[in-house]
Design a protein around this motif. Sequence first.
Motif, PDB file in Angstrom:
ATOM      1  N   TYR A  42       0.992  -1.302   0.126  1.00  0.00           N
ATOM      2  CA  TYR A  42       0.019   0.151   0.041  1.00  0.00           C
ATOM      3  C   TYR A  42       0.951   1.245   0.072  1.00  0.00           C
ATOM      4  O   TYR A  42       0.295   2.403  -0.481  1.00  0.00           O
ATOM      5  CB  TYR A  42      -0.909  -0.064   1.173  1.00  0.00           C
ATOM      6  CG  TYR A  42      -2.263  -1.012   0.880  1.00  0.00           C
ATOM      7  CD1 TYR A  42      -3.097  -0.785  -0.155  1.00  0.00           C
ATOM      8  CD2 TYR A  42      -2.234  -2.196   1.608  1.00  0.00           C
ATOM      9  CE1 TYR A  42      -3.969  -1.495  -0.439  1.00  0.00           C
ATOM     10  CE2 TYR A  42      -3.257  -3.024   1.289  1.00  0.00           C
ATOM     11  CZ  TYR A  42      -4.196  -2.826   0.153  1.00  0.00           C
ATOM     12  OH  TYR A  42      -5.107  -3.618  -0.027  1.00  0.00           O
ATOM     13  N   SER A  43       1.978   1.196   0.491  1.00  0.00           N
ATOM     14  CA  SER A  43       2.903   2.439   0.501  1.00  0.00           C
ATOM     15  C   SER A  43       3.270   2.684  -1.177  1.00  0.00           C
ATOM     16  O   SER A  43       3.638   3.868  -1.491  1.00  0.00           O
ATOM     17  CB  SER A  43       4.206   2.207   1.187  1.00  0.00           C
ATOM     18  OG  SER A  43       4.903   1.163   0.586  1.00  0.00           O
ATOM     19  N   ALA A  44       2.939   1.860  -1.930  1.00  0.00           N
ATOM     20  CA  ALA A  44       3.033   2.200  -3.558  1.00  0.00           C
ATOM     21  C   ALA A  44       2.154   3.188  -3.986  1.00  0.00           C
ATOM     22  O   ALA A  44       2.212   3.563  -4.979  1.00  0.00           O
ATOM     23  CB  ALA A  44       3.293   0.808  -4.089  1.00  0.00           C
ATOM     24  N   PHE A  45       1.018   2.972  -3.355  1.00  0.00           N
ATOM     25  CA  PHE A  45      -0.087   3.888  -3.678  1.00  0.00           C
ATOM     26  C   PHE A  45       0.121   5.577  -3.062  1.00  0.00           C
ATOM     27  O   PHE A  45      -0.459   6.505  -3.642  1.00  0.00           O
ATOM     28  CB  PHE A  45      -1.363   3.394  -3.198  1.00  0.00           C
ATOM     29  CG  PHE A  45      -1.804   2.170  -4.006  1.00  0.00           C
ATOM     30  CD1 PHE A  45      -2.185   2.200  -5.389  1.00  0.00           C
ATOM     31  CD2 PHE A  45      -1.354   0.949  -3.356  1.00  0.00           C
ATOM     32  CE1 PHE A  45      -2.778   1.032  -5.796  1.00  0.00           C
ATOM     33  CE2 PHE A  45      -1.630  -0.157  -4.229  1.00  0.00           C
ATOM     34  CZ  PHE A  45      -2.328  -0.118  -5.470  1.00  0.00           C
ATOM     35  N   LYS A  69      -4.251   3.328   6.958  1.00  0.00           N
ATOM     36  CA  LYS A  69      -4.784   4.794   6.826  1.00  0.00           C
ATOM     37  C   LYS A  69      -3.758   5.455   6.054  1.00  0.00           C
ATOM     38  O   LYS A  69      -2.581   5.738   6.234  1.00  0.00           O
ATOM     39  CB  LYS A  69      -4.636   5.397   8.278  1.00  0.00           C
ATOM     40  CG  LYS A  69      -5.971   4.750   9.147  1.00  0.00           C
ATOM     41  CD  LYS A  69      -6.099   5.557  10.391  1.00  0.00           C
ATOM     42  CE  LYS A  69      -6.531   7.035  10.173  1.00  0.00           C
ATOM     43  NZ  LYS A  69      -8.105   6.756   9.839  1.00  0.00           N
ATOM     44  N   PHE A  70      -4.443   6.225   4.963  1.00  0.00           N
ATOM     45  CA  PHE A  70      -3.564   7.080   4.005  1.00  0.00           C
ATOM     46  C   PHE A  70      -3.736   8.493   4.468  1.00  0.00           C
ATOM     47  O   PHE A  70      -4.618   8.888   4.981  1.00  0.00           O
ATOM     48  CB  PHE A  70      -3.980   7.065   2.524  1.00  0.00           C
ATOM     49  CG  PHE A  70      -3.751   5.702   1.936  1.00  0.00           C
ATOM     50  CD1 PHE A  70      -2.563   5.554   1.215  1.00  0.00           C
ATOM     51  CD2 PHE A  70      -4.582   4.619   2.205  1.00  0.00           C
ATOM     52  CE1 PHE A  70      -2.169   4.353   0.445  1.00  0.00           C
ATOM     53  CE2 PHE A  70      -4.190   3.355   1.816  1.00  0.00           C
ATOM     54  CZ  PHE A  70      -3.194   3.233   0.696  1.00  0.00           C
ATOM     55  N   ALA A  76      -6.277   6.687  -0.934  1.00  0.00           N
ATOM     56  CA  ALA A  76      -6.945   5.423  -0.608  1.00  0.00           C
ATOM     57  C   ALA A  76      -8.010   4.818  -1.531  1.00  0.00           C
ATOM     58  O   ALA A  76      -7.853   3.475  -1.603  1.00  0.00           O
ATOM     59  CB  ALA A  76      -7.445   6.077   0.831  1.00  0.00           C
ATOM     60  N   SER A  77      -8.651   5.451  -2.156  1.00  0.00           N
ATOM     61  CA  SER A  77      -9.461   5.040  -3.156  1.00  0.00           C
ATOM     62  C   SER A  77      -8.953   4.169  -4.337  1.00  0.00           C
ATOM     63  O   SER A  77      -9.303   3.163  -4.579  1.00  0.00           O
ATOM     64  CB  SER A  77     -10.254   6.178  -3.788  1.00  0.00           C
ATOM     65  OG  SER A  77     -11.190   5.852  -4.729  1.00  0.00           O
ATOM     66  N   LYS A  78      -7.733   4.772  -4.910  1.00  0.00           N
ATOM     67  CA  LYS A  78      -7.119   3.948  -5.764  1.00  0.00           C
ATOM     68  C   LYS A  78      -6.763   2.574  -5.355  1.00  0.00           C
ATOM     69  O   LYS A  78      -6.600   1.501  -5.876  1.00  0.00           O
ATOM     70  CB  LYS A  78      -5.853   4.846  -6.467  1.00  0.00           C
ATOM     71  CG  LYS A  78      -6.234   5.913  -7.100  1.00  0.00           C
ATOM     72  CD  LYS A  78      -5.065   6.918  -7.655  1.00  0.00           C
ATOM     73  CE  LYS A  78      -5.434   7.986  -8.662  1.00  0.00           C
ATOM     74  NZ  LYS A  78      -4.257   8.777  -8.828  1.00  0.00           N
ATOM     75  N   ALA A  79      -5.964   2.708  -3.834  1.00  0.00           N
ATOM     76  CA  ALA A  79      -5.629   1.350  -3.351  1.00  0.00           C
ATOM     77  C   ALA A  79      -6.805   0.398  -3.274  1.00  0.00           C
ATOM     78  O   ALA A  79      -6.666  -0.820  -3.760  1.00  0.00           O
ATOM     79  CB  ALA A  79      -4.826   1.814  -2.061  1.00  0.00           C
ATOM     80  N   GLN A  80      -7.809   0.888  -2.686  1.00  0.00           N
ATOM     81  CA  GLN A  80      -9.057  -0.033  -2.512  1.00  0.00           C
ATOM     82  C   GLN A  80      -9.618  -0.611  -3.720  1.00  0.00           C
ATOM     83  O   GLN A  80      -9.662  -1.914  -3.992  1.00  0.00           O
ATOM     84  CB  GLN A  80     -10.094   0.761  -1.893  1.00  0.00           C
ATOM     85  CG  GLN A  80     -11.294  -0.330  -1.337  1.00  0.00           C
ATOM     86  CD  GLN A  80     -12.183  -0.413  -2.643  1.00  0.00           C
ATOM     87  OE1 GLN A  80     -12.552   0.713  -3.318  1.00  0.00           O
ATOM     88  NE2 GLN A  80     -12.942  -1.378  -2.732  1.00  0.00           N
ATOM     89  N   LEU A 121       6.240  12.599   6.259  1.00  0.00           N
ATOM     90  CA  LEU A 121       5.547  13.175   5.457  1.00  0.00           C
ATOM     91  C   LEU A 121       6.117  14.216   4.591  1.00  0.00           C
ATOM     92  O   LEU A 121       5.734  14.219   3.228  1.00  0.00           O
ATOM     93  CB  LEU A 121       4.007  13.618   6.214  1.00  0.00           C
ATOM     94  CG  LEU A 121       2.842  14.215   5.279  1.00  0.00           C
ATOM     95  CD1 LEU A 121       2.486  12.900   4.107  1.00  0.00           C
ATOM     96  CD2 LEU A 121       1.723  14.697   6.078  1.00  0.00           C
ATOM     97  N   ALA A 122       6.657  15.139   5.006  1.00  0.00           N
ATOM     98  CA  ALA A 122       7.449  16.040   4.237  1.00  0.00           C
ATOM     99  C   ALA A 122       8.171  15.425   3.342  1.00  0.00           C
ATOM    100  O   ALA A 122       8.449  15.977   2.340  1.00  0.00           O
ATOM    101  CB  ALA A 122       8.234  17.033   5.372  1.00  0.00           C
ATOM    102  N   ASN A 123       9.301  14.382   3.693  1.00  0.00           N
ATOM    103  CA  ASN A 123      10.211  13.930   2.943  1.00  0.00           C
ATOM    104  C   ASN A 123       9.586  13.248   1.663  1.00  0.00           C
ATOM    105  O   ASN A 123       9.971  13.398   0.580  1.00  0.00           O
ATOM    106  CB  ASN A 123      10.803  12.971   3.690  1.00  0.00           C
ATOM    107  CG  ASN A 123      11.738  13.511   4.615  1.00  0.00           C
ATOM    108  OD1 ASN A 123      12.064  14.745   4.432  1.00  0.00           O
ATOM    109  ND2 ASN A 123      12.338  12.626   5.558  1.00  0.00           N
ATOM    110  N   HIS A 124       8.175  12.597   1.787  1.00  0.00           N
ATOM    111  CA  HIS A 124       7.406  12.015   0.825  1.00  0.00           C
ATOM    112  C   HIS A 124       6.816  13.022  -0.247  1.00  0.00           C
ATOM    113  O   HIS A 124       7.294  12.763  -1.385  1.00  0.00           O
ATOM    114  CB  HIS A 124       6.411  11.314   1.402  1.00  0.00           C
ATOM    115  CG  HIS A 124       5.546  10.560   0.405  1.00  0.00           C
ATOM    116  ND1 HIS A 124       5.546   9.235   0.055  1.00  0.00           N
ATOM    117  CD2 HIS A 124       4.590  10.899  -0.231  1.00  0.00           C
ATOM    118  CE1 HIS A 124       4.990   8.866  -0.958  1.00  0.00           C
ATOM    119  NE2 HIS A 124       4.056   9.867  -0.920  1.00  0.00           N
TER     120      HIS A 124
END
Length: 280
Positions: A42-45, A69-70, A76-80, A121-124
Motif C-alpha cells: 500500500y505504500s506504493a499508492f 490509513k492514508f 486510499a480510493s485507488k488502493a482499494q 510526510l514532508a520527505n514523501h
Amino acid sequence: MDIEVDLVEFRVPVENNKTIFIWDIQASFSEAFIYEALWSVYSAFGALYLVKVCPNAAVAVPGFYAMVKFYSSAHASKAQKATDKQWLFQNSPLKVRLSTKQNPTFLSGSQSLSHAKCQDLANHYLGFNGWSTRIVTLKDISKCVDVGWSLDSASQGELLKYGCIVELTIPQHGVTCRGVGVSEDVVDLEKGPEDKLWKISKLKKWAKDKAVVEAFEKVLLIVFGNGKVAVECRFDREEVLPDDNVEGAIKVNDLSWSEFKPDDGGEEDLPWDFTMDLSH
C-alpha cells in the motif's frame, strides 16, 4: 476536463475516505509478516500514516484483518479499487473496503502528528532536501511571570520550563512559517545536578520538536493528479510572532508537559471503525 486535486494536512488523518480495511487474511502468516507485506503493497499508492494488523475474534475463522490509513483520500480510493479481490501476498483473494461511518472519537477532530511523522510526510511530498527548519530562539522560561507555578510550598521539586520558536522553510514553494513549542518538568532537588542537566537537555529537545510540529500544522499540501504539489501556509490571525527581534519574546500558553513527550517511534492508538463501503 476536471483536474484531480487532493488536500493533505500535517495532522492525523481521521476521514473515512482515507481509511481502508482488509480481511480474509490467511492464518498461516505471522502478524509481523502481514504488516510488512501490507506496508510494502500500500505504500506504493501513497504516503501511509498507519498499518494495523489484528487476529480475528475467537468465534470467527482463524486469520487476520487489517486497517490501513492514508494521508490522501485519492490514494486510499485507488488502493482499494486496485487491491480488492486480489491475492497480493497469499494464495486466496482479499476483501478490501473503504470505511463509511465515523465514531465519536473521529468526530471530535484530528490530533497532531508526531515529530517523526511530520518529517516522514514532508520527505514523501517535498523531498529530503525540499524543506528545512531553524531555531529562532530557545529559552528557559521557568521564571517568566506568565508561566505560573504549579508546585505547592511543601514540594521538594523545581519547575523547569523551556520555550522554543522554530522557522520552517520550503524554498521551492517560497513558503516560510513559524511554530512555538513549550515543555516542562519538575526536578527533584534531592537528586544531583546531573539529573537536572539531563532534564534540561530533554526539555530543550521536546520544546523544539513541538515547535516543528506546530509549524508543519500550518502547512497545507495541494496534491494534483499528475503528482505535482503546491504548498500553502495558513496563519492564525491571533498569533503575533515578531519578525526580527525575537529574543525574549515567546508566546506561552497554559500547556501540560504530557503534551510534549518525545516520539517513541510507535503509532497513535486510534480506535477501529469496522463499517465498510460495500458498494465497490
